[in-house]
Design a protein around this motif. Structure first.
Motif, PDB file in Angstrom:
ATOM      1  N   ARG A   1     -34.764 -69.289 -40.242  1.00 18.22           N
ATOM      2  CA  ARG A   1     -35.531 -68.713 -39.131  1.00 18.22           C
ATOM      3  C   ARG A   1     -36.122 -69.817 -38.258  1.00 18.22           C
ATOM      4  N   ALA A   2     -36.586 -70.889 -38.876  1.00 18.86           N
ATOM      5  CA  ALA A   2     -37.138 -71.999 -38.103  1.00 18.86           C
ATOM      6  C   ALA A   2     -36.064 -72.622 -37.211  1.00 18.86           C
ATOM      7  N   TYR A   3     -34.878 -72.782 -37.743  1.00 14.72           N
ATOM      8  CA  TYR A   3     -33.781 -73.335 -36.934  1.00 14.72           C
ATOM      9  C   TYR A   3     -33.366 -72.368 -35.836  1.00 14.72           C
ATOM     10  N   GLN A   4     -33.447 -71.075 -36.098  1.00 16.45           N
ATOM     11  CA  GLN A   4     -33.126 -70.094 -35.064  1.00 16.45           C
ATOM     12  C   GLN A   4     -34.147 -70.160 -33.924  1.00 16.45           C
ATOM     13  N   VAL A   5     -35.410 -70.407 -34.258  1.00 20.57           N
ATOM     14  CA  VAL A   5     -36.434 -70.601 -33.230  1.00 20.57           C
ATOM     15  C   VAL A   5     -36.084 -71.830 -32.399  1.00 20.57           C
TER      16      VAL A   5
ATOM     17  N   GLU B   1     -38.436 -65.727 -25.065  1.00 21.84           N
ATOM     18  CA  GLU B   1     -38.832 -64.457 -25.701  1.00 21.84           C
ATOM     19  C   GLU B   1     -38.279 -64.338 -27.126  1.00 21.84           C
ATOM     20  N   PRO B   2     -36.961 -64.531 -27.332  1.00 20.55           N
ATOM     21  CA  PRO B   2     -36.463 -64.482 -28.722  1.00 20.55           C
ATOM     22  C   PRO B   2     -37.101 -65.547 -29.612  1.00 20.55           C
ATOM     23  N   ALA B   3     -37.371 -66.724 -29.041  1.00 16.28           N
ATOM     24  CA  ALA B   3     -38.014 -67.783 -29.823  1.00 16.28           C
ATOM     25  C   ALA B   3     -39.409 -67.339 -30.254  1.00 16.28           C
TER      26      ALA B   3
ATOM     27  N   SER C   1     -40.600 -66.784 -34.011  1.00 16.35           N
ATOM     28  CA  SER C   1     -41.674 -67.651 -34.502  1.00 16.35           C
ATOM     29  C   SER C   1     -42.794 -66.840 -35.146  1.00 16.35           C
ATOM     30  N   ARG C   2     -42.942 -65.595 -34.767  1.00 15.22           N
ATOM     31  CA  ARG C   2     -43.978 -64.753 -35.348  1.00 15.22           C
ATOM     32  C   ARG C   2     -43.666 -64.397 -36.802  1.00 15.22           C
ATOM     33  N   THR C   3     -42.417 -64.576 -37.220  1.00 13.11           N
ATOM     34  CA  THR C   3     -42.036 -64.286 -38.606  1.00 13.11           C
ATOM     35  C   THR C   3     -42.184 -65.504 -39.516  1.00 13.11           C
TER      36      THR C   3
ATOM     37  N   ASP D   1     -43.963 -68.573 -41.588  1.00  8.31           N
ATOM     38  CA  ASP D   1     -45.227 -68.789 -42.290  1.00  8.31           C
ATOM     39  C   ASP D   1     -45.532 -70.287 -42.317  1.00  8.31           C
ATOM     40  N   ALA D   2     -46.586 -70.658 -42.994  1.00 12.23           N
ATOM     41  CA  ALA D   2     -47.023 -72.056 -43.008  1.00 12.23           C
ATOM     42  C   ALA D   2     -45.958 -72.993 -43.582  1.00 12.23           C
ATOM     43  N   GLU D   3     -45.209 -72.537 -44.568  1.00 16.54           N
ATOM     44  CA  GLU D   3     -44.172 -73.393 -45.158  1.00 16.54           C
ATOM     45  C   GLU D   3     -43.037 -73.681 -44.190  1.00 16.54           C
ATOM     46  N   ASP D   4     -42.852 -72.791 -43.221  1.00 18.06           N
ATOM     47  CA  ASP D   4     -41.769 -72.952 -42.254  1.00 18.06           C
ATOM     48  C   ASP D   4     -42.057 -74.029 -41.220  1.00 18.06           C
ATOM     49  N   SER D   5     -43.315 -74.453 -41.113  1.00 20.71           N
ATOM     50  CA  SER D   5     -43.665 -75.430 -40.082  1.00 20.71           C
ATOM     51  C   SER D   5     -42.906 -76.743 -40.275  1.00 20.71           C
ATOM     52  N   LYS D   6     -42.692 -77.138 -41.508  1.00 17.70           N
ATOM     53  CA  LYS D   6     -41.929 -78.364 -41.765  1.00 17.70           C
ATOM     54  C   LYS D   6     -40.482 -78.190 -41.319  1.00 17.70           C
ATOM     55  N   ALA D   7     -39.895 -77.047 -41.623  1.00 17.96           N
ATOM     56  CA  ALA D   7     -38.510 -76.782 -41.192  1.00 17.96           C
ATOM     57  C   ALA D   7     -38.410 -76.723 -39.679  1.00 17.96           C
ATOM     58  N   LEU D   8     -39.406 -76.132 -39.030  1.00 17.54           N
ATOM     59  CA  LEU D   8     -39.399 -76.059 -37.572  1.00 17.54           C
ATOM     60  C   LEU D   8     -39.523 -77.450 -36.959  1.00 17.54           C
TER      61      LEU D   8
END
Length: 139
Positions: A105-109, A119-121, A125-127, A129-136
């Motif tokens: 999901r982070a890569y899709q953002v 808009e899709p980003a 991004s609303r989905t 969580d905190a752990e995804d911040s590193k992946a983003l």
């Protein structure tokens, strides 16, 4: 003549197959020869400073592999080169392999942002969580 028949009989013997995993016929955890070949070809392409060839080989590895890490690596390369068609296809492969992966999901953002689709980003991004911040951040 008897010797020839004996050699022919020995030549037709096959070693027993290794323990198979599912319908693929591969041992559990063992990548296919194609995946290994494509991974190595990608490494050689990077050493030769040919990132487009490296991406082509990484994408082929991701398509042949059952490991989402191959898709993640290929997607990173596609995003770095702004190859969005490749990135979309690789993201779809990753989703096939591991649909619930929050890193995907982070890569899709990141892909949506790179394509200027805010808009899709934002919705994706609303989905996160905190752990995804590193992946983003990595994406």
């Amino acid at each position: 003549m008897l010797l020839g028949a004996g050699l022919a009989a020995c030549a037709s013997l096959q070693p027993p197959p290794p323990e198979a995993d599912g319908a693929s016929g591969l041992r559990a955890g063992q990548p296919t020869d194609r995946v290994l070949t494509e991974r190595l070809a990608a490494e050689f392409a990077m050493q030769s400073k040919d990132p487009l060839a490296a991406l082509r080989h990484l994408r082929a590895a991701a398509e042949a592999s059952n490991d989402p890490a191959d898709a993640r690596k290929a997607l990173r390369m596609a995003l770095a080169q702004s190859r969005f068609d490749d990135a979309e296809a690789i993201a779809a492969r990753w989703q096939q392999l591991q649909p619930a992966d929050s890193g995907l999901r982070a890569y899709q953002v990141a892909l949506a942002l790179a394509q200027g689709r805010s808009e899709p980003a934002w919705e994706l991004s609303r989905t996160l969580d905190a752990e995804d911040s590193k992946a983003l951040a990595e994406a």
